[in-house]
Design a protein around this motif. Structure first.
Motif, PDB file in Angstrom:
ATOM      1  N   THR A 191      43.367  40.454  46.582  1.00  0.00           N
ATOM      2  CA  THR A 191      44.240  39.497  46.069  1.00  0.00           C
ATOM      3  C   THR A 191      43.984  38.321  47.273  1.00  0.00           C
ATOM      4  OG1 THR A 191      45.574  41.103  45.315  1.00  0.00           O
ATOM      5  CG2 THR A 191      46.283  38.724  45.659  1.00  0.00           C
ATOM      6  N   TYR A 192      43.925  37.062  46.714  1.00  0.00           N
ATOM      7  CA  TYR A 192      43.697  35.744  47.684  1.00  0.00           C
ATOM      8  C   TYR A 192      45.028  35.022  47.228  1.00  0.00           C
ATOM      9  CZ  TYR A 192      42.431  31.232  49.138  1.00  0.00           C
ATOM     10  OH  TYR A 192      42.488  29.932  49.694  1.00  0.00           O
ATOM     11  N   ALA A 193      45.925  34.800  48.132  1.00  0.00           N
ATOM     12  CA  ALA A 193      46.891  33.914  48.260  1.00  0.00           C
ATOM     13  C   ALA A 193      47.884  34.275  46.823  1.00  0.00           C
ATOM     14  CB  ALA A 193      46.526  32.586  47.972  1.00  0.00           C
ATOM     15  N   LYS A 194      48.191  33.441  45.951  1.00  0.00           N
ATOM     16  CA  LYS A 194      48.856  33.758  44.793  1.00  0.00           C
ATOM     17  C   LYS A 194      47.954  33.820  43.374  1.00  0.00           C
ATOM     18  CE  LYS A 194      52.783  31.734  46.939  1.00  0.00           C
ATOM     19  NZ  LYS A 194      54.182  32.507  46.933  1.00  0.00           N
ATOM     20  N   LYS A 195      46.708  34.046  43.754  1.00  0.00           N
ATOM     21  CA  LYS A 195      45.819  34.309  42.610  1.00  0.00           C
ATOM     22  C   LYS A 195      45.849  35.576  41.979  1.00  0.00           C
ATOM     23  CE  LYS A 195      42.823  30.314  44.299  1.00  0.00           C
ATOM     24  NZ  LYS A 195      42.989  29.642  43.101  1.00  0.00           N
ATOM     25  N   ALA A 196      45.661  35.699  40.750  1.00  0.00           N
ATOM     26  CA  ALA A 196      45.602  37.056  40.270  1.00  0.00           C
ATOM     27  C   ALA A 196      44.711  38.088  40.995  1.00  0.00           C
ATOM     28  CB  ALA A 196      45.077  36.944  38.724  1.00  0.00           C
ATOM     29  N   PRO A 197      45.013  39.374  41.209  1.00  0.00           N
ATOM     30  CA  PRO A 197      44.209  40.235  41.743  1.00  0.00           C
ATOM     31  C   PRO A 197      42.782  40.356  41.134  1.00  0.00           C
ATOM     32  CG  PRO A 197      46.168  41.092  41.433  1.00  0.00           C
ATOM     33  CD  PRO A 197      46.369  39.775  40.582  1.00  0.00           C
ATOM     34  N   VAL A 198      41.605  40.701  41.903  1.00  0.00           N
ATOM     35  CA  VAL A 198      40.445  40.935  41.298  1.00  0.00           C
ATOM     36  C   VAL A 198      40.067  42.565  41.654  1.00  0.00           C
ATOM     37  CG1 VAL A 198      37.850  40.477  41.417  1.00  0.00           C
ATOM     38  CG2 VAL A 198      39.726  38.581  41.735  1.00  0.00           C
ATOM     39  N   ARG A 199      39.847  43.072  40.441  1.00  0.00           N
ATOM     40  CA  ARG A 199      39.660  44.746  40.623  1.00  0.00           C
ATOM     41  C   ARG A 199      38.310  44.696  41.172  1.00  0.00           C
ATOM     42  NH1 ARG A 199      40.764  44.846  35.354  1.00  0.00           N
ATOM     43  NH2 ARG A 199      38.981  45.741  35.155  1.00  0.00           N
ATOM     44  N   TRP A 200      38.039  45.756  41.944  1.00  0.00           N
ATOM     45  CA  TRP A 200      36.767  46.040  42.600  1.00  0.00           C
ATOM     46  C   TRP A 200      35.578  46.332  41.505  1.00  0.00           C
ATOM     47  CZ3 TRP A 200      36.750  44.647  47.166  1.00  0.00           C
ATOM     48  CH2 TRP A 200      37.587  44.964  48.048  1.00  0.00           C
TER      49      TRP A 200
END
Length: 101
Positions: free
Chosen positions: A41-50
């Motif tokens: 997760t970066y800042a308030k952006k949506a999480p990115v799954r592996w």
């Protein structure tokens, strides 16, 4: 070379501890970037799954994650937003293929 000596004496032991913490289920915070077993997760952006990430690279002061699908196709993170970036890059290298420049 100095960079290799620093990596071997400082970064690798810290990366090893970070790997153990991650394996134990602890989220790890690198400034505005957080990683856990599920992804990044970066800042308030949506999480990115592996499993969404097909590669990553460092380019011109940016950490770029390439996604297989979805929008946006890339997550671009300025390295100024990443604390302890050397440790994070070790962890990314463990999980994901590096993308050619």
């Amino acid at each position: 070379m100095l960079a290799d000596a620093l990596d071997a004496s400082a970064v690798q032991p810290l990366a090893r501890r970070a790997r153990h913490a991650l394996a134990a289920g602890q989220p790890l915070v690198f400034g505005k970037v957080t990683i856990d077993r599920g992804g990044l997760t970066y800042a308030k952006k949506a999480p990115v799954r592996w499993d969404e990430v097909v590669g990553w690279k460092l380019d011109d002061g940016r950490l770029i994650l390439e996604r297989a699908a979805g929008r946006p196709r890339r997550l671009v993170i300025p390295t100024t937003q990443v604390e302890d970036g050397w440790i994070l890059t070790h962890l990314l290298a463990d999980r994901l293929p590096a993308t050619e420049r």
